[in-house]
Design an enzyme around this catalytic site. Structure first.
Site, PDB file in Angstrom:
ATOM      1  N   ARG A 173     -18.145  45.515  33.325  1.00  0.00           N
ATOM      2  CA  ARG A 173     -17.073  45.269  32.350  1.00  0.00           C
ATOM      3  C   ARG A 173     -17.470  44.231  31.311  1.00  0.00           C
ATOM      4  O   ARG A 173     -16.630  43.467  30.810  1.00  0.00           O
ATOM      5  CB  ARG A 173     -15.775  44.842  33.039  1.00  0.00           C
ATOM      6  CG  ARG A 173     -15.361  45.746  34.182  1.00  0.00           C
ATOM      7  CD  ARG A 173     -15.379  47.189  33.828  1.00  0.00           C
ATOM      8  NE  ARG A 173     -14.992  48.048  34.951  1.00  0.00           N
ATOM      9  CZ  ARG A 173     -14.966  49.377  34.859  1.00  0.00           C
ATOM     10  NH1 ARG A 173     -15.351  49.989  33.758  1.00  0.00           N
ATOM     11  NH2 ARG A 173     -14.600  50.092  35.887  1.00  0.00           N
ATOM     12  N   GLU A 296     -11.966  48.613  46.711  1.00  0.00           N
ATOM     13  CA  GLU A 296     -12.801  49.533  45.935  1.00  0.00           C
ATOM     14  C   GLU A 296     -14.158  49.770  46.592  1.00  0.00           C
ATOM     15  O   GLU A 296     -15.199  49.705  45.945  1.00  0.00           O
ATOM     16  CB  GLU A 296     -12.981  48.998  44.507  1.00  0.00           C
ATOM     17  CG  GLU A 296     -11.642  48.741  43.833  1.00  0.00           C
ATOM     18  CD  GLU A 296     -11.737  48.328  42.375  1.00  0.00           C
ATOM     19  OE1 GLU A 296     -12.700  47.633  42.018  1.00  0.00           O
ATOM     20  OE2 GLU A 296     -10.836  48.691  41.607  1.00  0.00           O
ATOM     21  N   ASP A 370      -3.973  45.910  37.632  1.00  0.00           N
ATOM     22  CA  ASP A 370      -5.358  45.584  37.324  1.00  0.00           C
ATOM     23  C   ASP A 370      -5.578  45.238  35.856  1.00  0.00           C
ATOM     24  O   ASP A 370      -6.115  46.051  35.110  1.00  0.00           O
ATOM     25  CB  ASP A 370      -6.257  46.777  37.704  1.00  0.00           C
ATOM     26  CG  ASP A 370      -7.731  46.408  37.673  1.00  0.00           C
ATOM     27  OD1 ASP A 370      -8.022  45.228  37.484  1.00  0.00           O
ATOM     28  OD2 ASP A 370      -8.564  47.311  37.844  1.00  0.00           O
ATOM     29  N   GLU A 392      -6.216  34.551  38.485  1.00  0.00           N
ATOM     30  CA  GLU A 392      -7.401  35.200  37.925  1.00  0.00           C
ATOM     31  C   GLU A 392      -6.985  35.965  36.676  1.00  0.00           C
ATOM     32  O   GLU A 392      -6.222  36.929  36.757  1.00  0.00           O
ATOM     33  CB  GLU A 392      -8.029  36.168  38.949  1.00  0.00           C
ATOM     34  CG  GLU A 392      -9.236  36.916  38.401  1.00  0.00           C
ATOM     35  CD  GLU A 392      -9.908  37.833  39.434  1.00  0.00           C
ATOM     36  OE1 GLU A 392     -10.050  37.445  40.613  1.00  0.00           O
ATOM     37  OE2 GLU A 392     -10.299  38.956  39.046  1.00  0.00           O
ATOM     38  N   GLU A 398     -11.692  44.688  29.354  1.00  0.00           N
ATOM     39  CA  GLU A 398     -11.888  45.990  29.999  1.00  0.00           C
ATOM     40  C   GLU A 398     -10.848  47.020  29.559  1.00  0.00           C
ATOM     41  O   GLU A 398     -11.175  48.175  29.301  1.00  0.00           O
ATOM     42  CB  GLU A 398     -11.823  45.797  31.523  1.00  0.00           C
ATOM     43  CG  GLU A 398     -11.924  47.099  32.280  1.00  0.00           C
ATOM     44  CD  GLU A 398     -11.879  46.897  33.798  1.00  0.00           C
ATOM     45  OE1 GLU A 398     -11.772  45.754  34.270  1.00  0.00           O
ATOM     46  OE2 GLU A 398     -11.951  47.921  34.503  1.00  0.00           O
TER      47      GLU A 398
HETATM   48  C1  BDP Z   1     -11.399  46.405  37.997  1.00  0.00           C
HETATM   49  C2  BDP Z   1     -12.716  46.798  37.426  1.00  0.00           C
HETATM   50  C3  BDP Z   1     -13.837  46.746  38.409  1.00  0.00           C
HETATM   51  C4  BDP Z   1     -13.811  45.420  39.149  1.00  0.00           C
HETATM   52  C5  BDP Z   1     -12.469  45.247  39.791  1.00  0.00           C
HETATM   53  C6  BDP Z   1     -12.302  43.907  40.477  1.00  0.00           C
HETATM   54  O1  BDP Z   1     -12.598  48.099  36.900  1.00  0.00           O
HETATM   55  O2  BDP Z   1     -15.041  46.933  37.697  1.00  0.00           O
HETATM   56  O3  BDP Z   1     -14.821  45.364  40.095  1.00  0.00           O
HETATM   57  O4  BDP Z   1     -11.473  45.301  38.816  1.00  0.00           O
HETATM   58  O5  BDP Z   1     -11.630  43.066  39.918  1.00  0.00           O
HETATM   59  O6  BDP Z   1     -10.624  45.999  36.915  1.00  0.00           O
HETATM   60  O7  BDP Z   1     -12.820  43.702  41.560  1.00  0.00           O
END
Ligand code: BDP
Length: 705
Positions: A173, A296, A370, A392, A398
């Site tokens: 990102r 994720e 997000d 955070e 992004e």
């Molecule tokens: C999302 C992003 C991803 C990050 C994730 C995170 O798409 O690339 O790894 O957040 O914060 O916004 O862990």
């Protein structure tokens, strides 16, 4: 002939070079002060500063560079009768001391003038460093320091940048080039950019940096990389910046040869203890770990049926003897999508309140999904009274157009920070969770996901330097004001001229709302293109998981659109205080900006503006486009105030933005129009192409993934 040619080339080049400003100097331009009032010039004439350490040397250098820039002279460093005295509180002669300086804590500072002298005092060398930067900023802005002066004490303890930088130098990102950490050349080569980075952070009071991606690579914990990390830590230390790294939960297996990473397994615990001890041998003041687990596809305690607290506590026990901390991210949601993603972190973490060790701080994104262009605050804020929570924010854009879309993010940060949670009644703002005052804890923090890369101007868009700046200022004081932050940044970065400052400030302050208008107005969210997230993608559906699609969030059909998060839907709303449940659950009192975040409504729903929902949506998109076009004009009109390089650079980005705002408007309205079955209202331009055209746009090799 050749000589004449060379002369004319040289003559041609001089004005060009003079006007060449590539933005590398950020808000530390130190451009000449045209009419220096006597005190401004004089204050830097004779400086007294005692002590012999690297931080003091940095302070002296900064004074030299600044004075040279402002007044074309260097300060004289003297012992007696200085115009500027920089001294620890304990060194101050009693004739110059001031009572306010008593409570400055370890990082605060006090700047004042007394008996014709200017004084910067603090309890530590870092306080003096921060105070020096502040004085120089005041001089650039041509502000006068009064007798009572400026007292500043940070309201947040850990003010950290999070770099999502991979060891191969790509940046997840990241849109401003490659990672500035040149791992291959480290540890032997310390690039000047590392020092300039540290200096820029120190000028804002940022005191920590986590240098590796949250999607962590265990290799960073091996000696090969620890040597390199050590070199960075050594470079940052004199600037008051602590170094953190991300810890991959499965490291004991990947680099330790163990068969498990179960946090309750003794061997695993010992592995982390030994590893931590080793890290502290390299970096005695190592800050600690930042961890993304069970999110994720990342490994975590869930793999062993353990809780987030059990995972975090294992690492906390390892760093505890050395004074380290663990920043444990709350961005946890299941790949099985059993429940509205909005609810999952709250459901997982609230039952663990009070179960974390005292050196764990839970790091929570500003919103529950997000980093969308706009989100209501995360319901965890206020809901864990026995656990320190840190904010955070994402500085990198992004979901906000990547590097080419101007979006000044301070108003968005401020909106979240100043939002009342009503947890302990009125006046329970998110900022009180962040500064620790709501639940009375002193372990506080804020993290910003960096937008920095190898681009000459650091951040891609010159104006996105302002987001790094604003993050730093709000981390120091979460009660800060976006307008003041914007104005200061403009003056420090460009000029003090009112004819420039006023319109640019207005443009910046409106820019986030403008982007929300042409991307996701009225609470619409998560309708961007798949994977790289560049451009619109309301049609994104199917694939490995539904909560990574757009249709999951907008729920558009002939009957309307929006995510019902009230009692008739997922009831995510119940995670907020009763006041907010009432306010946001009721269509008469919910602010329009959150409407479709919490409610599913028919296309002909009657808005309080008098428009039906469909028309209102369309008007918002058009408004965003109009404003993006207008910004191009505003900028062009201000050409004479800006050097040529920055002028052209920003202009081309503003033009891209105006074009892409149209792209968003047309693609999204065509897509939703299929369901609404309604025409575009008057005043909204017809799309240039059909829906299929937009659905087939495919961008190759978009950065950041
Ligand atoms: C999302 C992003 C991803 C990050 C994730 C995170 O798409 O690339 O790894 O957040 O914060 O916004 O862990």
């Amino acid at each position: 002939m050749i000589r004449a040619l060379l002369t004319s080339i040289a003559l041609f080049c001089i004005p060009m070079l003079l006007s060449a400003n590539d933005g590398y100097k950020l808000w530390l331009q130190y451009y000449p002060i045209e009419n220096p009032q006597a005190w401004q010039e004089n204050v830097l004439k004779q400086v007294s500063i005692d002590g012999n350490n690297e931080t003091i040397t940095i302070i002296k250098n900064e004074l030299e560079v600044a004075s040279q820039g402002f007044f074309s002279t260097k300060p004289l460093f003297v012992k007696e009768n200085p115009s500027l005295l920089i001294a620890l509180r304990e060194q101050l002669p009693s004739s110059l001391s001031q009572s306010a300086s008593k409570d400055l804590g370890t990082e605060g500072y006090h700047i004042y003038s007394k008996n014709g002298q200017t004084v910067i005092t603090a309890n530590s060398k870092f306080g003096l460093l921060y105070g020096t930067f502040r004085l120089l900023q005041e001089i650039q802005k041509q502000e006068i320091i009064s007798e009572t002066g400026i007292v500043e004490i940070p309201k947040v303890k850990h003010r950290v940048l999070n770099h999502w930088d991979n060891l191969n130098r790509t940046v997840e990102r990241g849109y401003s080039g490659f990672s500035i950490w040149n791992w291959h050349r480290l540890p032997r080569h310390i690039d000047q950019q590392y020092l300039d980075y540290a200096r820029a952070n120190a000028s804002l009071g940022i005191n920590g940096t986590s240098v590796t991606n949250v999607n962590a690579n265990a290799l960073v914990l091996t000696p090969y990389y620890l040597e390199k990390v050590q070199a960075l830590a050594d470079a940052f230390r004199p600037y008051g910046i602590k170094l953190y790294i991300t810890a991959r939960f499965s490291s004991p297996m990947e680099i330790g040869g163990l068969e498990t990473a179960d946090p309750l397994n003794k061997e695993v615990q010992d592995w982390w203890k030994d590893k931590t001890k080793e890290i502290y041998e390299y970096i005695p003041d190592f800050g600690g770990f930042l961890v993304k687990a069970d999110s994720e596809g990342q490994p975590g305690p869930h793999n062993y049926g353990r809780t987030q607290a059990e995972g975090a506590n294992m690492l906390a026990d390892a760093v505890k003897p050395f004074g380290g901390i663990v920043m444990w991210r709350a961005f946890v949601y299941s790949e099985k999508t059993p429940d509205d993603r909005h609810k999952q972190a709250y459901n997982e973490f609230v039952p663990l309140d009070g179960k974390f060790r005292d050196n764990v701080i839970v790091q929570v994104k500003n919103g529950a999904i997000d980093f969308q262009p706009r989100e209501p605050f995360h319901p965890l804020f206020g809901a864990m009274p026995k656990t320190p929570l840190m904010m955070e924010f994402q500085i990198t854009q992004e979901y906000l157009g990547h590097d080419t879309h101007l979006a000044f993010l301070a108003p968005m940060y401020e909106e979240v920070l100043k939002q009342d949670t009503y947890i302990n009644g009125k006046g329970s703002e998110v900022a009180k969770v962040i500064d620790g005052s709501l639940h009375d804890y002193s372990f506080t923090g804020m993290a910003g996901v960096a937008n920095i890369g190898t681009d000459r101007n650091w951040t891609g868009h010159h104006f996105h330097q302002a987001n790094w700046y604003a993050y730093g200022k709000l981390a120091w004081n979460p009660w800060g004001n976006s307008g003041e932050i914007a104005e200061d940044w403009i003056k420090l970065t460009f000029t003090n001229q009112k004819e420039f400052v006023d319109p640019i400030k207005k443009m910046m302050l409106n820019s986030h709302e403008m982007v929300v208008n042409y991307m996701t107005p009225l609470g619409i969210h998560h309708i961007m293109a798949r994977s790289h997230h560049y451009g619109p993608g309301p049609w994104v559906t199917g694939g490995e998981r539904s909560d990574w699609t757009s249709t999951y969030y907008h729920n558009a059909s002939e009957s309307g659109m929006g995510f019902d998060r009230t009692q008739t839907g997922s009831n995510a709303l119940e995670q907020y205080s009763t006041q907010l449940q009432e306010e946001w659950g009721d269509l008469n009192s919910i602010p329009n900006k959150y409407l479709l975040w919490f409610h599913h409504l028919p296309w002909d729903y009657q808005m309080n503006s008098g428009n039906i929902l469909w028309d209102e949506i369309a008007f918002h998109y058009q408004k965003g486009v109009n404003e993006a076009r207008e910004n191009v004009k505003i900028w062009k009109d201000l050409q004479k105030h800006v050097d040529r390089f920055r002028f052209e650079h920003v202009l081309s980005f503003l033009e891209i933005q105006a074009e892409e705002a149209e792209w968003w408007r047309d693609a999204v309205l065509l897509y939703f129009g299929q369901y609404s079955g309604l025409p575009l209202p008057e005043g909204v331009e017809a799309p240039k192409h059909d829906l299929e055209y937009y659905m087939n746009i495919e961008h190759k090799f978009v950065p950041g993934i």
